[in-house]
Write a protein that holds these residues in place. Structure first.
Motif, short mmCIF file in Angstrom:
data_model
loop_
_atom_site.label_atom_id
_atom_site.label_comp_id
_atom_site.label_asym_id
_atom_site.label_seq_id
_atom_site.Cartn_x
_atom_site.Cartn_y
_atom_site.Cartn_z
N ARG A 7 0.84 -1.21 0.00
CA ARG A 7 0.00 0.00 0.00
C ARG A 7 0.87 1.24 0.00
O ARG A 7 1.95 1.26 0.57
N THR A 42 0.10 5.66 0.44
CA THR A 42 -0.87 6.73 0.64
C THR A 42 -0.11 8.03 0.86
O THR A 42 1.04 8.02 1.29
N LYS A 54 -4.93 6.73 -2.23
CA LYS A 54 -4.67 5.39 -1.73
C LYS A 54 -4.35 4.48 -2.91
O LYS A 54 -5.15 4.38 -3.84
N SER A 87 -2.86 0.47 -3.91
CA SER A 87 -2.55 -0.86 -3.39
C SER A 87 -2.42 -1.85 -4.53
O SER A 87 -3.03 -1.68 -5.59
#
Length: 134
Positions: free
Chosen positions: A58, A60, A84, A86
């Motif tokens: 991930r 962010t 975000k 991922s």
């Protein structure tokens, strides 16, 4: 929840995120990874085979949807959306993925400034740096 990106999409989005964050005066990019374990209900076999788990990666930008109440500038600006990203990496693809991941992260760190440690050393010595009054 948004679907996971492919590896190429993840790397292009991460490069864009790192470059846009480094152009700002302030900002952070948070990178995390964890094993993606399958739930027992999702496996169809009665005897689970011992396999290596996939890795969930991930990224962010750390923005929140709520403005900071301590800063008066944030109250005037509209809150920006939190980015975000991922992706899921299979155990077999980890080495190739991490090679490219390291290159992207190193490329995104070119705009970083070296930390000024002079102030911290003076405070740590307990008044060793005396101020001369004129």
């Amino acid at each position: 929840m948004a679907p996971h990106l492919s590896h190429d999409e993840f790397f292009t989005s991460l490069t864009t995120l790192l470059s846009s964050t480094s152009q700002k005066a302030r900002g952070s990019v948070f990178l995390s990874q964890k094993p993606l374990l399958e739930t027992p209900s999702s496996s169809k076999d009665d005897s689970p085979a011992p396999t290596r788990p996939s890795i969930l990666i991930r990224a962010t930008d750390g923005n929140t949807n709520a403005p900071n109440p301590k800063s008066y500038k944030d109250k005037k600006k509209a809150a920006s959306k939190k980015v975000k990203l991922s992706t899921v990496v299979a155990f077999e693809d980890l080495e190739a993925f991490y090679t490219r991941y390291a290159d992207v992260c190193k490329g995104g760190m070119t705009g970083l400034k070296k930390r000024d440690r002079k102030k911290g050393k003076a405070k740590a010595k307990g008044g060793a740096a005396k101020v001369i009054k004129a």
